[in-house]
Design an enzyme around this catalytic site. Structure first.
Site, PDB file in Angstrom:
ATOM      1  N   ASP A  32       0.838  -1.200   0.000  1.00 23.53           N
ATOM      2  CA  ASP A  32       0.000   0.000   0.000  1.00 23.53           C
ATOM      3  C   ASP A  32       0.875   1.252   0.000  1.00 23.53           C
ATOM      4  OD1 ASP A  32      -2.311   1.437   0.002  1.00 23.53           O
ATOM      5  OD2 ASP A  32      -2.991   0.840   1.993  1.00 23.53           O
ATOM      6  N   CYS A  87     -18.826 -15.498  -4.602  1.00 25.28           N
ATOM      7  CA  CYS A  87     -19.835 -14.735  -3.853  1.00 25.28           C
ATOM      8  C   CYS A  87     -21.219 -15.367  -4.039  1.00 25.28           C
ATOM      9  CB  CYS A  87     -19.890 -13.284  -4.315  1.00 25.28           C
ATOM     10  SG  CYS A  87     -18.469 -12.310  -3.764  1.00 25.28           S
ATOM     11  N   CYS A  90     -24.945 -14.217  -2.646  1.00 22.86           N
ATOM     12  CA  CYS A  90     -24.786 -13.360  -1.453  1.00 22.86           C
ATOM     13  C   CYS A  90     -24.593 -11.903  -1.880  1.00 22.86           C
ATOM     14  CB  CYS A  90     -23.565 -13.839  -0.660  1.00 22.86           C
ATOM     15  SG  CYS A  90     -23.148 -12.772   0.730  1.00 22.86           S
ATOM     16  N   CYS A  97     -23.354  -1.961   3.951  1.00 19.81           N
ATOM     17  CA  CYS A  97     -22.557  -0.723   3.857  1.00 19.81           C
ATOM     18  C   CYS A  97     -23.383   0.477   4.357  1.00 19.81           C
ATOM     19  CB  CYS A  97     -22.103  -0.488   2.420  1.00 19.81           C
ATOM     20  SG  CYS A  97     -21.238   1.091   2.266  1.00 19.81           S
ATOM     21  N   CYS A 113     -17.288   6.207   0.832  1.00 18.55           N
ATOM     22  CA  CYS A 113     -16.777   5.162   1.734  1.00 18.55           C
ATOM     23  C   CYS A 113     -16.233   5.806   3.017  1.00 18.55           C
ATOM     24  CB  CYS A 113     -15.679   4.367   1.014  1.00 18.55           C
ATOM     25  SG  CYS A 113     -14.910   3.121   2.060  1.00 18.55           S
ATOM     26  N   CYS A 140     -13.359   1.703   8.255  1.00 18.63           N
ATOM     27  CA  CYS A 140     -14.599   0.932   8.373  1.00 18.63           C
ATOM     28  C   CYS A 140     -14.314  -0.458   7.830  1.00 18.63           C
ATOM     29  CB  CYS A 140     -15.682   1.618   7.543  1.00 18.63           C
ATOM     30  SG  CYS A 140     -17.203   0.658   7.365  1.00 18.63           S
ATOM     31  N   CYS A 143     -18.204  -4.023   5.519  1.00 13.66           N
ATOM     32  CA  CYS A 143     -18.440  -4.885   4.358  1.00 13.66           C
ATOM     33  C   CYS A 143     -17.598  -6.153   4.419  1.00 13.66           C
ATOM     34  CB  CYS A 143     -18.211  -4.125   3.051  1.00 13.66           C
ATOM     35  SG  CYS A 143     -16.585  -3.398   2.903  1.00 13.66           S
ATOM     36  N   CYS A 147     -19.158 -10.480   5.861  1.00 17.51           N
ATOM     37  CA  CYS A 147     -18.892 -11.441   4.776  1.00 17.51           C
ATOM     38  C   CYS A 147     -18.776 -12.857   5.353  1.00 17.51           C
ATOM     39  CB  CYS A 147     -17.601 -11.050   4.069  1.00 17.51           C
ATOM     40  SG  CYS A 147     -17.144 -12.208   2.766  1.00 17.51           S
TER      41      CYS A 147
END
Ligand code: B12
Ligand code: SF4
Ligand code: SF4
Length: 254
Positions: A32, A87, A90, A97, A113, A140, A143, A147
């Protein structure tokens, strides 16, 4: 103790281990930390698929991990890309969110976001998102937390990733009472420090505005009204107005 640095250090250790096996190599580690297409690379390396929440998901580990890369001039065999996506029907992340930031499957509108609003954004948080932010004051994970693959997450053994100064259970009120020196001291080495004290107060003010009414919250907000920053004062005024609305509603219903 910043996670970028810590993980890059671990990748450099891996590079030295490879060098011990094959001799000197050219390498550079990223986490990152540069314009590297981390998720696309991870999918091509076979690590997982893009979930509807846009995260890189691994079927056995979920998504609660960071991605890191070691670029090297060592000729290596190619991995096969991850095929398919798991996924299915789902869509829990999209429903969960708080700000409706997942506008399409795998597409996040960064401007909505909470991660962007609380960490990256320098100015005022747009009012339309403030209530939905609830008590999220630094990033946050909603999401990811909803899962189903998150149940495969294993807690890290890295001591540096463990919560410090009870930050995982501290009340917003106690954090709002920190002075700038205390903020700098308690967030040393943590990614929280990079938002600086002014945006820390901005985010906490929104969180306190969203808290249930209490005299203590109202008093703490009032005490910050003279704070010498337009940004902080505007968010404190917004939060006080929310607290007063709730106080009036309580009186009206009693
Ligand atoms: C900008 C950014 C953000 C922005 C925008 C996020 C977004 N979803 O667009 C904001 C600030 C909102 C953000 C938030 C978060 N982020 Co962020 N973020 C980044 C960053 C720095 C750049 C991503 C980017 O825009 N790259 C440029 C675009 C062009 O590439 P891309 O998004 O990867 O998409 C490419 C492919 O993945 C693929 N692709 C992606 N989606 C789709 C969809 C379709 C249909 C197709 C065909 C292809 C495709 O195609 C694209 C082009 O090749 C990366 C680090 C990095 N260097 O990649 C971290 C990174 C994505 N973030 C990360 C994390 C952990 C988060 C948060 C959880 C932080 C938090 N707790 O608050 C949240 C999660 C929000 C979410 N649901 O995505 C991790 C994700 C780890 C993982 N397992 O996937 C990363 C990889 C950092 C890291 N090294 O670990 N983030
Ligand atoms: S991190 Fe939070 S605000 Fe951002 S897309 Fe995920 S649930 Fe929505
Ligand atoms: S919550 Fe459901 S839809 Fe969202 S990423 Fe996880 S499995 Fe996919």
């Amino acid at each position: 103790r910043d996670y970028h640095k810590l993980m890059r250090k671990r990748l450099a250790t891996l590079a030295r281990w490879i060098e011990a096996e094959v001799g000197p190599i050219g390498y550079r580690a990223f986490v990152d930390s540069a314009p590297v297409m981390e998720r696309a690379l991870a999918r091509k390396a076979g690590l997982g698929w893009f979930g509807k929440n846009a995260m890189l998901l691994n079927p056995k580990a979920g998504s609660l991990f960071f991605l890191g890369e070691l670029y090297t001039d060592l000729p290596l065999p190619m991995d096969d890309p991850f095929e398919g996506e798991h996924c299915g029907s789902c869509s829990a992340c999209r429903t969960a969110c708080p700000t409706g930031a997942i506008v399409e499957d795998r597409v996040v509108d960064a401007r909505a976001c909470i991660s962007y609003l609380t960490i990256e954004l320098f100015g005022a948080i747009p009012e339309r998102y403030r209530k939905a932010m609830g008590n999220r004051v630094f990033g946050c994970d909603d999401c990811q937390l909803v899962c189903p693959y998150t149940r495969f997450t294993r807690a890290t053994q890295e001591a540096d990733f463990a919560p410090r100064h009870d930050l995982d259970r501290a009340s917003l009120l106690s954090l709002f009472a920190w002075g700038e020196e205390e903020f700098l001291e308690k967030t040393a080495g943590s990614p929280i420090r990079r938002i600086g004290y002014e945006r820390w107060l901005r985010n906490l003010a929104v969180g306190l505005g969203n808290a249930p009414w209490s005299e203590a919250v109202e008093a703490a907000l009032r005490a910050r009204l003279p704070y010498p920053s337009d940004l902080v004062r505007e968010h404190v005024r917004w939060a006080l107005a929310r607290q007063r609305e709730k106080r009036r509603a309580l009186i009206a219903s009693s």
